[in-house]
Design a protein around this motif. Structure first.
Motif, PDB file in Angstrom:
ATOM      1  N   PRO A  39       0.801  -1.234   0.000  1.00 61.29           N
ATOM      2  CA  PRO A  39       0.000   0.000   0.000  1.00 61.29           C
ATOM      3  C   PRO A  39       0.827   1.274   0.000  1.00 61.29           C
ATOM      4  CG  PRO A  39      -0.888  -1.592   1.558  1.00 61.29           C
ATOM      5  CD  PRO A  39       0.430  -2.135   1.099  1.00 61.29           C
ATOM      6  N   ASP A  40       1.999   1.237   0.655  1.00 64.76           N
ATOM      7  CA  ASP A  40       2.817   2.450   0.764  1.00 64.76           C
ATOM      8  C   ASP A  40       4.110   2.368  -0.042  1.00 64.76           C
ATOM      9  OD1 ASP A  40       4.125   0.575   2.264  1.00 64.76           O
ATOM     10  OD2 ASP A  40       3.808   1.579   4.187  1.00 64.76           O
ATOM     11  N   CYS A  41       4.257   1.307  -0.844  1.00 67.67           N
ATOM     12  CA  CYS A  41       5.441   1.129  -1.707  1.00 67.67           C
ATOM     13  C   CYS A  41       6.724   0.863  -0.929  1.00 67.67           C
ATOM     14  CB  CYS A  41       5.654   2.330  -2.631  1.00 67.67           C
ATOM     15  SG  CYS A  41       4.257   2.645  -3.729  1.00 67.67           S
ATOM     16  N   LEU A  42       6.626   0.598   0.370  1.00 66.18           N
ATOM     17  CA  LEU A  42       7.810   0.348   1.194  1.00 66.18           C
ATOM     18  C   LEU A  42       8.064  -1.143   1.313  1.00 66.18           C
ATOM     19  CD1 LEU A  42       7.106   2.938   4.046  1.00 66.18           C
ATOM     20  CD2 LEU A  42       8.330   3.279   1.891  1.00 66.18           C
ATOM     21  N   GLY A  43       9.013  -1.508   2.186  1.00 68.56           N
ATOM     22  CA  GLY A  43       9.275  -2.910   2.455  1.00 68.56           C
ATOM     23  C   GLY A  43       8.227  -3.487   3.385  1.00 68.56           C
ATOM     24  N   THR A  44       8.463  -4.700   3.838  1.00 63.64           N
ATOM     25  CA  THR A  44       7.520  -5.366   4.729  1.00 63.64           C
ATOM     26  C   THR A  44       8.139  -5.578   6.107  1.00 63.64           C
ATOM     27  OG1 THR A  44       6.352  -7.445   5.162  1.00 63.64           O
ATOM     28  CG2 THR A  44       8.265  -7.569   3.722  1.00 63.64           C
ATOM     29  N   PRO A  45       7.396  -5.338   7.195  1.00 64.90           N
ATOM     30  CA  PRO A  45       7.942  -5.534   8.540  1.00 64.90           C
ATOM     31  C   PRO A  45       8.053  -7.009   8.922  1.00 64.90           C
ATOM     32  CG  PRO A  45       5.646  -4.892   8.679  1.00 64.90           C
ATOM     33  CD  PRO A  45       6.026  -4.791   7.229  1.00 64.90           C
ATOM     34  N   THR A  46       7.532  -7.894   8.090  1.00 57.85           N
ATOM     35  CA  THR A  46       7.582  -9.328   8.393  1.00 57.85           C
ATOM     36  C   THR A  46       8.599 -10.044   7.515  1.00 57.85           C
ATOM     37  OG1 THR A  46       5.751  -9.730   6.860  1.00 57.85           O
ATOM     38  CG2 THR A  46       5.197  -9.377   9.168  1.00 57.85           C
ATOM     39  N   GLY A  47       9.590  -9.320   7.012  1.00 58.77           N
ATOM     40  CA  GLY A  47      10.609  -9.914   6.152  1.00 58.77           C
ATOM     41  C   GLY A  47      11.366 -11.032   6.836  1.00 58.77           C
ATOM     42  N   ALA A  64      14.962  -5.301  -0.949  1.00 57.06           N
ATOM     43  CA  ALA A  64      14.674  -6.397  -1.868  1.00 57.06           C
ATOM     44  C   ALA A  64      14.647  -7.722  -1.133  1.00 57.06           C
ATOM     45  CB  ALA A  64      15.729  -6.449  -2.977  1.00 57.06           C
ATOM     46  N   GLY A  65      13.844  -8.623  -1.660  1.00 52.28           N
ATOM     47  CA  GLY A  65      13.913 -10.019  -1.280  1.00 52.28           C
ATOM     48  C   GLY A  65      14.742 -10.749  -2.324  1.00 52.28           C
ATOM     49  N   VAL A  66      15.522 -11.723  -1.900  1.00 53.92           N
ATOM     50  CA  VAL A  66      16.393 -12.467  -2.812  1.00 53.92           C
ATOM     51  C   VAL A  66      16.235 -13.961  -2.543  1.00 53.92           C
ATOM     52  CG1 VAL A  66      18.091 -10.611  -3.024  1.00 53.92           C
ATOM     53  CG2 VAL A  66      18.362 -12.324  -1.226  1.00 53.92           C
ATOM     54  N   SER A  67      16.667 -14.765  -3.498  1.00 48.46           N
ATOM     55  CA  SER A  67      16.637 -16.215  -3.306  1.00 48.46           C
ATOM     56  C   SER A  67      18.058 -16.770  -3.315  1.00 48.46           C
ATOM     57  CB  SER A  67      15.785 -16.880  -4.393  1.00 48.46           C
ATOM     58  OG  SER A  67      16.217 -16.469  -5.690  1.00 48.46           O
ATOM     59  N   ARG A  68      18.691 -16.801  -4.485  1.00 49.49           N
ATOM     60  CA  ARG A  68      20.045 -17.358  -4.596  1.00 49.49           C
ATOM     61  C   ARG A  68      21.044 -16.600  -3.727  1.00 49.49           C
ATOM     62  NH1 ARG A  68      24.180 -16.258  -8.324  1.00 49.49           N
ATOM     63  NH2 ARG A  68      22.779 -14.841  -9.449  1.00 49.49           N
ATOM     64  N   LEU A  69      20.847 -15.300  -3.566  1.00 51.05           N
ATOM     65  CA  LEU A  69      21.775 -14.475  -2.784  1.00 51.05           C
ATOM     66  C   LEU A  69      21.459 -14.509  -1.289  1.00 51.05           C
ATOM     67  CD1 LEU A  69      21.781 -11.398  -5.188  1.00 51.05           C
ATOM     68  CD2 LEU A  69      23.476 -13.219  -5.058  1.00 51.05           C
ATOM     69  N   TRP A  70      20.455 -15.267  -0.903  1.00 53.91           N
ATOM     70  CA  TRP A  70      20.033 -15.342   0.496  1.00 53.91           C
ATOM     71  C   TRP A  70      21.126 -15.952   1.376  1.00 53.91           C
ATOM     72  CZ3 TRP A  70      16.700 -13.697   3.913  1.00 53.91           C
ATOM     73  CH2 TRP A  70      16.360 -14.473   5.022  1.00 53.91           C
ATOM     74  N   ARG A  71      21.741 -17.022   0.889  1.00 48.00           N
ATOM     75  CA  ARG A  71      22.864 -17.696   1.564  1.00 48.00           C
ATOM     76  C   ARG A  71      22.522 -18.082   3.007  1.00 48.00           C
ATOM     77  NH1 ARG A  71      27.375 -14.189   1.796  1.00 48.00           N
ATOM     78  NH2 ARG A  71      26.017 -12.402   1.415  1.00 48.00           N
ATOM     79  N   ASN A  72      21.377 -18.723   3.169  1.00 42.84           N
ATOM     80  CA  ASN A  72      20.935 -19.202   4.488  1.00 42.84           C
ATOM     81  C   ASN A  72      20.849 -18.087   5.533  1.00 42.84           C
ATOM     82  OD1 ASN A  72      20.724 -21.961   3.687  1.00 42.84           O
ATOM     83  ND2 ASN A  72      22.943 -22.152   3.835  1.00 42.84           N
ATOM     84  N   GLY A  73      20.570 -16.880   5.073  1.00 40.02           N
ATOM     85  CA  GLY A  73      20.427 -15.746   5.982  1.00 40.02           C
ATOM     86  C   GLY A  73      21.665 -14.886   6.084  1.00 40.02           C
ATOM     87  N   SER A 113      11.041  -3.769  -3.584  1.00 40.83           N
ATOM     88  CA  SER A 113       9.884  -2.973  -3.196  1.00 40.83           C
ATOM     89  C   SER A 113       9.449  -2.169  -4.419  1.00 40.83           C
ATOM     90  CB  SER A 113      10.236  -2.026  -2.046  1.00 40.83           C
ATOM     91  OG  SER A 113      11.142  -1.018  -2.483  1.00 40.83           O
ATOM     92  N   SER A 114       8.183  -1.860  -4.497  1.00 39.56           N
ATOM     93  CA  SER A 114       7.706  -1.135  -5.683  1.00 39.56           C
ATOM     94  C   SER A 114       8.378   0.233  -5.807  1.00 39.56           C
ATOM     95  CB  SER A 114       6.185  -0.990  -5.647  1.00 39.56           C
ATOM     96  OG  SER A 114       5.747  -0.480  -4.410  1.00 39.56           O
ATOM     97  N   ARG A 115       8.755   0.837  -4.677  1.00 38.14           N
ATOM     98  CA  ARG A 115       9.460   2.125  -4.738  1.00 38.14           C
ATOM     99  C   ARG A 115      10.844   1.943  -5.357  1.00 38.14           C
ATOM    100  NH1 ARG A 115      10.045   6.203   0.362  1.00 38.14           N
ATOM    101  NH2 ARG A 115       7.792   6.207   0.007  1.00 38.14           N
TER     102      ARG A 115
END
Length: 249
Positions: A39-47, A64-73, A113-115
């Motif tokens: 709704p506000d184009c920001l990130g999510t507090p539940t990331g 941003a959320g990532v998959s391959r670059l996540w590296r187990n956190g 994020s959409s922003r």
């Protein structure tokens, strides 16, 4: 046969050239990016990194959320320069984003994020860029830059005095935090914390009194332990923050 061989040789040259473009001296890697709506184009507090509200607005919401670059956190908090490869719509320099979440898309490395996604584009080109949904990009790891020191926060899931969880904010540079340990005064030894999830480290039955920590930090010359001078106070509580008085490179 000669024409066929010449054709295949030219095709091979083109493929090699493309690889060189994607993996150049600037260490850019080719990939794709999309965005998620909010709704506000920001990130999510539940990331999935556990950053909470920090993960919504850090770096002016270029997250941003990532998959391959996540590296187990371990990839939580890392910064990347992301450049869109639609010349008529996108800026030359792109943007710098912070990894605050885990996410998988359509063969994408980044779910912005959409922003942040809009800022890949030139002025007044956001709507056209949104219409693509997914765009080709190139990215590289880049130092995070903050005006603040590295901050240690007692995570909201902590429960004094039986359970301590922490998270580190404003982690600058390009280093990764590989491990966290707590000094056990009665045993005169360091005791490891567990990576609970994302960038959250925790421990059951933490030591009583002031709590001294140290972090194992990656670097070009190998990993090294970094120990803040400031300790967590003996009467800590969820939500407390501590300036470590240090910053990573």
């Amino acid at each position: 046969m000669g024409i066929s061989l010449k054709y295949h040789f030219c095709l091979l040259c083109v493929m090699v050239l493309l690889i060189e473009i994607c993996y150049s001296q600037d260490t850019f890697t080719c990939s794709r990016a999309t965005y998620y709506g909010s709704p506000d184009c920001l990130g999510t507090p539940t990331g999935a990194c556990g950053f909470g509200e920090y993960g919504r607005t850090v770096y002016d919401a270029n997250v941003a959320g990532v998959s391959r670059l996540w590296r187990n956190g371990t990839g939580c908090g890392a910064c990347y320069q992301v450049r869109c490869k639609v010349p008529q719509l996108c800026t030359d320099d792109g943007i710098v984003v912070v990894v605050t979440d885990y996410g998988e898309g359509d063969k994408t490395d980044f779910i912005l994020s959409s922003r942040a996604y809009a800022r890949l584009g030139r002025p007044n080109m956001a709507l056209e860029l949104y219409a693509y949904g997914v765009v080709d990009i190139e990215f590289r790891r880049t130092p995070c830059k903050y005006a603040a020191n590295l901050v240690l926060k007692v995570h909201e899931h902590s429960n004094y005095p039986d359970y301590l969880a922490i998270i580190l904010l404003y982690q600058a540079g390009q280093s990764d935090i590989l491990a966290v340990e707590v000094w056990q005064e009665d045993c005169k030894e360091w005791r490891g914390m567990r990576r609970a999830y994302g960038a959250v480290w925790d421990m059951a039955n933490p030591p009583r009194g002031p709590i001294q920590l140290r972090f194992l930090v990656s670097g070009n010359a190998g990993s090294t332990w970094v120990q803040p001078k400031n300790a967590i106070s003996s009467n800590w509580k969820a939500g407390d923050t501590y300036d470590t008085a240090i910053q990573l490179e």
